[in-house]
Design a protein around this motif. Structure first.
Motif, PDB file in Angstrom:
ATOM      1  N   ARG A 194      -2.741 -11.004   8.529  1.00  0.00           N
ATOM      2  CA  ARG A 194      -1.404 -11.072   9.110  1.00  0.00           C
ATOM      3  C   ARG A 194      -1.224 -12.408   9.809  1.00  0.00           C
ATOM      4  O   ARG A 194      -2.170 -12.970  10.354  1.00  0.00           O
ATOM      5  CB  ARG A 194      -1.207  -9.927  10.122  1.00  0.00           C
ATOM      6  CG  ARG A 194      -1.157  -8.554   9.475  1.00  0.00           C
ATOM      7  CD  ARG A 194      -1.172  -7.454  10.505  1.00  0.00           C
ATOM      8  NE  ARG A 194      -2.476  -7.348  11.161  1.00  0.00           N
ATOM      9  CZ  ARG A 194      -2.744  -6.536  12.173  1.00  0.00           C
ATOM     10  NH1 ARG A 194      -1.785  -5.761  12.659  1.00  0.00           N
ATOM     11  NH2 ARG A 194      -3.935  -6.489  12.695  1.00  0.00           N
TER      12      ARG A 194
ATOM     13  N   LYS B 194       5.008  -4.413  -0.791  1.00  0.00           N
ATOM     14  CA  LYS B 194       4.389  -5.715  -0.525  1.00  0.00           C
ATOM     15  C   LYS B 194       5.393  -6.857  -0.507  1.00  0.00           C
ATOM     16  O   LYS B 194       5.264  -7.789   0.285  1.00  0.00           O
ATOM     17  CB  LYS B 194       3.260  -6.001  -1.513  1.00  0.00           C
ATOM     18  CG  LYS B 194       3.691  -6.231  -2.942  1.00  0.00           C
ATOM     19  CD  LYS B 194       2.500  -6.659  -3.807  1.00  0.00           C
ATOM     20  CE  LYS B 194       2.958  -6.987  -5.224  1.00  0.00           C
ATOM     21  NZ  LYS B 194       1.867  -7.478  -6.069  1.00  0.00           N
TER      22      LYS B 194
ATOM     23  N   LEU C 219      -0.303  -1.143   4.294  1.00  0.00           N
ATOM     24  CA  LEU C 219       1.045  -1.660   4.429  1.00  0.00           C
ATOM     25  C   LEU C 219       2.026  -0.549   4.760  1.00  0.00           C
ATOM     26  O   LEU C 219       1.930   0.576   4.245  1.00  0.00           O
ATOM     27  CB  LEU C 219       1.494  -2.350   3.139  1.00  0.00           C
ATOM     28  CG  LEU C 219       0.804  -3.658   2.772  1.00  0.00           C
ATOM     29  CD1 LEU C 219       1.397  -4.221   1.476  1.00  0.00           C
ATOM     30  CD2 LEU C 219       0.945  -4.689   3.890  1.00  0.00           C
TER      31      LEU C 219
ATOM     32  N   ALA D  80       6.808  -7.087   2.828  1.00  0.00           N
ATOM     33  CA  ALA D  80       5.824  -7.129   3.904  1.00  0.00           C
ATOM     34  C   ALA D  80       5.285  -8.522   4.178  1.00  0.00           C
ATOM     35  O   ALA D  80       4.688  -8.765   5.233  1.00  0.00           O
ATOM     36  CB  ALA D  80       4.652  -6.198   3.562  1.00  0.00           C
ATOM     37  N   VAL D  81       5.483  -9.449   3.237  1.00  0.00           N
ATOM     38  CA  VAL D  81       4.913 -10.794   3.371  1.00  0.00           C
ATOM     39  C   VAL D  81       5.722 -11.631   4.352  1.00  0.00           C
ATOM     40  O   VAL D  81       6.942 -11.742   4.240  1.00  0.00           O
ATOM     41  CB  VAL D  81       4.858 -11.493   1.999  1.00  0.00           C
ATOM     42  CG1 VAL D  81       4.490 -12.966   2.158  1.00  0.00           C
ATOM     43  CG2 VAL D  81       3.854 -10.792   1.098  1.00  0.00           C
TER      44      VAL D  81
ATOM     45  N   PHE E 282       0.869 -11.465   5.797  1.00  0.00           N
ATOM     46  CA  PHE E 282       1.784 -10.381   6.086  1.00  0.00           C
ATOM     47  C   PHE E 282       2.394 -10.482   7.479  1.00  0.00           C
ATOM     48  O   PHE E 282       1.824 -11.083   8.389  1.00  0.00           O
ATOM     49  CB  PHE E 282       1.053  -9.036   5.955  1.00  0.00           C
ATOM     50  CG  PHE E 282       0.608  -8.731   4.553  1.00  0.00           C
ATOM     51  CD1 PHE E 282       1.532  -8.461   3.565  1.00  0.00           C
ATOM     52  CD2 PHE E 282      -0.741  -8.727   4.222  1.00  0.00           C
ATOM     53  CE1 PHE E 282       1.125  -8.182   2.263  1.00  0.00           C
ATOM     54  CE2 PHE E 282      -1.165  -8.462   2.932  1.00  0.00           C
ATOM     55  CZ  PHE E 282      -0.221  -8.186   1.948  1.00  0.00           C
TER      56      PHE E 282
END
Length: 334
Positions: A61, A106, A102, A109-110, A91
């Motif tokens: 993250r 995805k 998550l 989430a990035v 992330f």
């Protein structure tokens, strides 16, 4: 805020734009990317987001370093530290739960993709080309007809040997896009003396609702680079903030901590709402920030930094971002 597009023939900046940048430390160049280029870069962004695998991802993250950006909780694992010559995915802090899973799909989430898009992704690499016209019809290898081409802008700003580094897409995801506290880019990409300038392209509209940038006008002239993000000594992983024991301003009589009181420094942050296709230039000493995105609309941007590689400027070997041995940062001038 200056909103006049450049009208010179070489894709650089007008005298009025240069004056605005030197006075305020930032500049908005609307329409720097034509709609076709914006669409191509968004397509490439979505291709990258859809294509990477979670199977071997360390679930790294991205942390902004606490409320004031000066904390020791910046990301610093090997996946991050080795990304200067790779394309990797980081992330949002709120996209990963306590178990490491998550909480969002995805692609939502990035936080960012970095940090070598300008070297490994043909659509993003095309922005650094110096030709003003398209010379290829091969998908992904176009040379867009840009207003304010990076090499020309760097030349207008006085760079003698500009080098491009730390290219990244920042997604600012809907509902979970994290706030970025006030910071100065030269804290993270330090040269002695400081020289970094950020090139920040909006690929979607950036608004107050979805976390646009805000700037403290003129702070580049009086706000010193007091701290630096460096790799922890003797370790393969980890970063830390340390006191900057080198020059704290670029060379020039216009810079100095005394300028704050003499020129009425301080004041309020100015929001930088911009339309897709706009370029924002950001001086490495300028204090700027962005708020959390709690809206349902994301805000995808592309950014890279330019530093001076010419005589008299040294890129510090302790900086978190380093190229592999024997490789150098990308030159903008042939």
């Amino acid at each position: 805020m200056s909103n006049a597009p450049p009208d010179d023939d070489n894709g650089g900046l007008t005298p009025d734009q240069l004056q605005f940048f030197h006075k305020n430390g930032y500049l908005v160049v609307p329409g720097a990317l034509p709609p076709s280029t914006v669409a191509a870069l968004l397509d490439e962004t979505h291709r990258l987001l859809d294509g990477f695998s979670l199977a071997d991802h360390p679930m790294t993250r991205f942390s902004t370093g606490g409320e004031d950006g000066t904390g020791d909780d910046h990301v610093g694992d090997a996946y991050f530290l080795e990304s200067g010559s790779k394309i990797r995915f980081f992330f949002e802090e709120d996209a990963v739960d306590a178990s490491g899973a998550l909480t969002k799909p995805k692609h939502l989430a990035v936080n960012k993709i970095g940090h070598y898009l300008h070297g490994l992704s043909p659509p993003f690499a095309s922005l650094l080309k110096t030709s003003p016209t398209s010379t290829s019809t091969t998908p992904g290898t176009f040379i867009p007809n840009l207003r304010a081409r990076p090499a020309s802008v760097a030349r207008a700003l006085g760079f003698t040997d500009p080098r491009c580094l730390q290219s990244m897409v920042i997604c600012k995801q809907p509902e979970i896009g994290g706030a970025v506290p006030p910071h100065q880019d030269s804290t993270f990409l330090y040269t002695s003396p400081p020289s970094a300038v950020g090139f920040w392209y909006a690929l979607e509209d950036a608004t107050l609702e979805n976390g646009c940038l805000s700037f403290l006008p003129g702070s580049h002239r009086w706000a010193p680079i007091e701290k630096r993000l460096v790799r922890k000594a003797g370790m393969n992983e980890g970063t830390e903030m340390v006191v900057n024991d080198g020059p704290r301003f670029p060379p020039g009589e216009e810079y100095g901590e005394d300028k704050r009181d003499r020129e009425g420094g301080g004041g309020e942050y100015v929001p930088g709402e911009v339309k897709a296709g706009s370029l924002v230039l950001i001086h490495g000493n300028l204090l700027h920030k962005s708020e959390r995105n709690t809206s349902e609309k994301g805000r995808i941007i592309y950014t890279f930094h330019v530093i001076e590689g010419g005589e008299g400027r040294v890129y510090d070997e302790r900086n978190w971002l380093q190229m592999p041995a024997g490789e150098e940062f990308t030159r903008l001038f042939d």
